[in-house]
Design a protein around this motif. Structure first.
Motif, short mmCIF file in Angstrom:
data_model
loop_
_atom_site.label_atom_id
_atom_site.label_comp_id
_atom_site.label_asym_id
_atom_site.label_seq_id
_atom_site.Cartn_x
_atom_site.Cartn_y
_atom_site.Cartn_z
N LEU A 149 0.79 -1.23 0.00
CA LEU A 149 0.00 0.00 0.00
C LEU A 149 0.82 1.28 0.00
CD1 LEU A 149 -2.66 -1.00 2.71
CD2 LEU A 149 -2.75 -1.39 0.24
N ALA A 150 2.13 1.18 0.36
CA ALA A 150 2.87 2.44 0.53
C ALA A 150 4.30 2.40 0.02
CB ALA A 150 2.86 2.84 2.01
N ALA A 151 4.71 1.38 -0.73
CA ALA A 151 6.07 1.37 -1.27
C ALA A 151 6.28 2.58 -2.16
CB ALA A 151 6.31 0.08 -2.05
N GLY A 152 7.33 3.36 -1.87
CA GLY A 152 7.59 4.57 -2.63
C GLY A 152 6.72 5.74 -2.23
N ARG A 153 5.90 5.55 -1.22
CA ARG A 153 5.01 6.61 -0.76
C ARG A 153 5.21 6.82 0.74
NH1 ARG A 153 -0.91 5.49 -2.74
NH2 ARG A 153 -1.06 7.77 -2.58
N GLU A 154 4.31 7.57 1.36
CA GLU A 154 4.47 7.91 2.77
C GLU A 154 3.48 7.17 3.66
OE1 GLU A 154 6.08 12.53 2.41
OE2 GLU A 154 4.00 12.13 3.03
N ILE A 155 3.96 6.81 4.86
CA ILE A 155 3.10 6.29 5.93
C ILE A 155 3.06 7.37 7.00
CG2 ILE A 155 2.80 4.54 7.71
CD1 ILE A 155 4.36 2.61 5.92
N VAL A 156 1.90 7.90 7.28
CA VAL A 156 1.74 8.93 8.30
C VAL A 156 1.53 8.25 9.65
CG1 VAL A 156 0.38 10.90 9.07
CG2 VAL A 156 0.74 10.52 6.62
N VAL A 157 2.39 8.57 10.62
CA VAL A 157 2.35 7.88 11.91
C VAL A 157 2.80 8.84 13.01
CG1 VAL A 157 4.69 6.96 11.59
CG2 VAL A 157 3.13 5.83 13.18
N SER A 158 2.22 8.70 14.19
CA SER A 158 2.59 9.54 15.32
C SER A 158 3.97 9.17 15.85
CB SER A 158 1.57 9.37 16.46
OG SER A 158 2.03 9.97 17.64
N ARG A 159 4.75 10.18 16.24
CA ARG A 159 6.07 9.92 16.83
C ARG A 159 5.95 9.11 18.12
NH1 ARG A 159 6.92 15.20 14.75
NH2 ARG A 159 8.65 15.24 13.26
N GLY A 160 4.87 9.27 18.82
CA GLY A 160 4.69 8.55 20.08
C GLY A 160 4.38 7.09 19.92
N THR A 178 10.62 -1.55 3.52
CA THR A 178 9.71 -1.93 2.44
C THR A 178 9.77 -0.94 1.27
OG1 THR A 178 7.85 -0.66 3.32
CG2 THR A 178 8.16 -2.89 4.17
N GLY A 179 10.50 0.15 1.45
CA GLY A 179 10.53 1.19 0.43
C GLY A 179 9.58 2.33 0.70
N ALA A 180 8.84 2.24 1.81
CA ALA A 180 7.96 3.33 2.20
C ALA A 180 8.75 4.39 2.95
CB ALA A 180 6.83 2.80 3.08
N ARG A 181 8.21 5.60 3.00
CA ARG A 181 8.81 6.68 3.78
C ARG A 181 7.89 7.01 4.95
NH1 ARG A 181 8.59 8.57 -1.37
NH2 ARG A 181 7.12 10.23 -0.80
N LEU A 182 8.47 7.30 6.10
CA LEU A 182 7.67 7.65 7.25
C LEU A 182 7.46 9.16 7.31
CD1 LEU A 182 9.02 5.37 10.13
CD2 LEU A 182 7.16 4.95 8.51
N ARG A 183 6.24 9.57 7.51
CA ARG A 183 5.91 10.98 7.75
C ARG A 183 5.48 11.08 9.21
NH1 ARG A 183 3.92 15.29 4.55
NH2 ARG A 183 3.98 17.16 5.87
N GLU A 184 6.42 11.43 10.08
CA GLU A 184 6.15 11.47 11.51
C GLU A 184 5.40 12.75 11.87
OE1 GLU A 184 9.71 10.85 13.77
OE2 GLU A 184 10.49 9.40 12.31
N VAL A 185 4.41 12.59 12.74
CA VAL A 185 3.61 13.75 13.15
C VAL A 185 3.52 13.79 14.67
CG1 VAL A 185 2.26 13.77 11.02
CG2 VAL A 185 1.42 12.47 12.99
N GLY A 186 3.25 14.99 15.19
CA GLY A 186 3.07 15.14 16.62
C GLY A 186 4.36 15.03 17.40
N THR A 187 4.22 14.74 18.70
CA THR A 187 5.36 14.59 19.59
C THR A 187 5.24 13.27 20.33
OG1 THR A 187 4.21 15.68 21.43
CG2 THR A 187 5.50 17.08 19.94
N THR A 188 6.23 12.99 21.17
CA THR A 188 6.21 11.72 21.90
C THR A 188 4.95 11.56 22.75
OG1 THR A 188 8.62 11.74 22.02
CG2 THR A 188 7.46 10.33 23.59
N THR A 221 -0.66 13.81 28.08
CA THR A 221 -0.67 13.03 26.85
C THR A 221 -1.96 13.27 26.07
OG1 THR A 221 -1.72 11.10 27.88
CG2 THR A 221 0.68 11.23 27.97
N GLY A 222 -1.96 12.87 24.83
CA GLY A 222 -3.17 12.99 24.02
C GLY A 222 -2.98 12.38 22.64
N GLN A 223 -4.02 11.68 22.18
CA GLN A 223 -4.05 11.08 20.85
C GLN A 223 -5.48 11.11 20.35
OE1 GLN A 223 -1.83 9.66 18.77
NE2 GLN A 223 0.03 9.78 20.01
N PRO A 224 -5.70 11.33 19.07
CA PRO A 224 -7.07 11.22 18.53
C PRO A 224 -7.53 9.78 18.58
CG PRO A 224 -5.50 11.55 16.75
CD PRO A 224 -4.73 11.73 18.04
N SER A 225 -8.83 9.59 18.68
CA SER A 225 -9.38 8.24 18.71
C SER A 225 -9.34 7.60 17.33
CB SER A 225 -10.83 8.29 19.20
OG SER A 225 -11.66 8.94 18.23
#
Length: 428
Positions: A149-160, A178-188, A221-225
């Motif tokens: 689903l994401a080879a050569g593209r971005e996976i959006v994921v929380s740093r925490g 896998t060839g995907a790139r991570l797009r880290e968002v937020g903080t720990t 702390t906080g994370q969206p549901s």
């Protein structure tokens, strides 16, 4: 010296010892006998005492997997293979060990989908999933999803949520391999829905939600549901993939904070991954549950062939799901009063044999990365610390606590109490 040699036990006497029964069954009588003869020779040479022939012979036996009594108080101990299979699953593995119809329809004589019966039972266990697939572990499930689903593209994921799993393997390294790139968002400690929204774009392969199953972050702390993330992803036309980790298929009252596949799928996750050998109580495997279009895309990806499970895993998984009662479930739901009664009975029996044993209340944990911070009331037999090493040599594992060696009974089936008793007596 001659008198000492006369005290060396005979070969047939050593081989008849119940402690060698499993080794004879596993390795064959000839190999075990060779170890006994070598131990006897060492006694004749004065290298060991005659009474040490039994232990020396066991030490000389070839390595390999041995059955272990898990009295550590960790229900899913990764170093001990996590979940114990149910009797139904063990019998299913035995039946599947020969030639089977794993990819054959006996009614038509034509090739059929691999493991279709196991897949059907898994699908029935999680009605919220439109389709299901199984690979060899949860890490493989994530690798397959990232590749397809994401080879050569971005996976959006929380740093925490970028965790390190067992043996130093880090999830970020696994995903980018896998060839995907991570797009880290937020903080720990805090990631907002707006952080995800700002990161989603044309390069997004999917948004990844990871349950932090092997640690806790407390305080500010906080994370969206999952529901909030699902609505956001749907509005942008991207998939939400959720890794619940420990493998609950539905809510578990004993662990109300532990996520489950049913709840995440109903909240809108497009794909959920989980482990089969944790709280599900089955064999090692990775479960993929979710929208039919996504699951089929993963199932037909070339990498899926390299990650597929064998017939024994399929048989064990199907039996686990059909019969539901598992050693993991029984350990999780064991009543504190029953555990204490067993501990008191065992301790009393050991005291009649002049062993310093007492029953104590204690706390057990789920283990396997599941339910971090949860402590389950349990009971243990408390022994002098010196028992630890000899019991370990006999494949009985407890834990050291406050200068004593505890044999916690939560993960020990009641039918194995006699084995614990005999093992402790052998270590006096």
């Amino acid at each position: 010296m001659e008198e000492s040699r006369r005290m060396i036990p005979r070969t047939d006497v050593v081989l008849a010892d119940p402690r060698f029964a499993e080794a004879v069954r596993r390795l064959g009588r000839g190999r075990v006998k060779a170890a006994v003869v070598e131990a006897q020779q060492r006694a004749r040479d004065g290298l060991i005492a005659p009474d040490d022939v039994w232990d020396e012979a066991r030490r000389l036996l070839p390595g390999g997997l041995r059955q272990v009594l898990n009295a550590t108080g960790v229900i899913l101990h990764t170093n001990l293979g996590r979940a114990r299979l149910s009797e139904a699953a063990v019998e299913a593995v035995r039946a599947a060990s020969g030639t089977t119809n794993v990819e054959l329809d006996l009614a038509t004589g034509k090739r059929a989908r691999r493991g279709r019966d196991a897949m059907a039972v898994l699908a029935a266990a999680v009605p919220a999933a439109e389709a299901v697939h199984v690979v060899n572990n949860n890490a493989a499930a994530l690798v397959l999803a990232a590749t397809a689903l994401a080879a050569g593209r971005e996976i959006v994921v929380s740093r925490g949520e970028l965790v390190e799993i067992g043996d130093g393997f880090r999830l970020p390294d696994l995903l980018v391999s896998t060839g995907a790139r991570l797009r880290e968002v937020g903080t720990t400690n805090r990631t907002h829905l707006a952080d995800y929204a700002a990161a989603i774009g044309p390069e997004t392969g999917f948004v990844l939600k990871i349950h932090p199953s092997n640690y806790l972050i407390e305080g500010f702390t906080g994370q969206p549901s999952v529901a909030e993330l699902a609505e956001l992803c749907s509005s942008h036309g991207v998939a939400l993939v959720g890794d619940i980790g420990s493998g609950l298929l539905r809510p578990e009252p004993v662990l109300p904070e532990e996520p489950d596949a049913k709840s995440w799928l109903e909240a809108g996750a497009d794909l959920v991954t989980a482990s089969g050998d944790k709280l599900l109580g089955g064999p090692q495997c990775g479960l993929l549950l979710g929208r039919s279009e996504l699951v089929e895309r993963l199932r037909r990806h070339p990498l899926a062939r390299a990650l597929r499970v064998d017939k024994l895993t399929l048989a064990a998984l199907e039996a686990t799901l059909r019969h539901e009662r598992t050693p993991t479930g029984e350990a999780l739901h064991a009543a504190e009063a029953d555990l204490l009664e067993r501990a008191e009975h065992l301790a009393a029996k050991l005291r009649t044999e002049d062993v310093d044993a007492t029953a104590v209340g204690t706390r057990a944990v789920v283990g396997g990365g599941g339910a971090p911070g949860v402590r389950l009331p349990s009971a243990a037999v408390s022994l002098p610390a010196r028992f630890g090493e000899p019991l370990q040599q006999r494949a009985v594992l407890g834990r050291n606590e406050h200068g004593r060696y505890l044999l916690d009974l939560r993960a020990v089936p009641s039918e194995d109490d006699g084995l614990l008793f005999e093992a402790v007596l052998a270590c006096r």
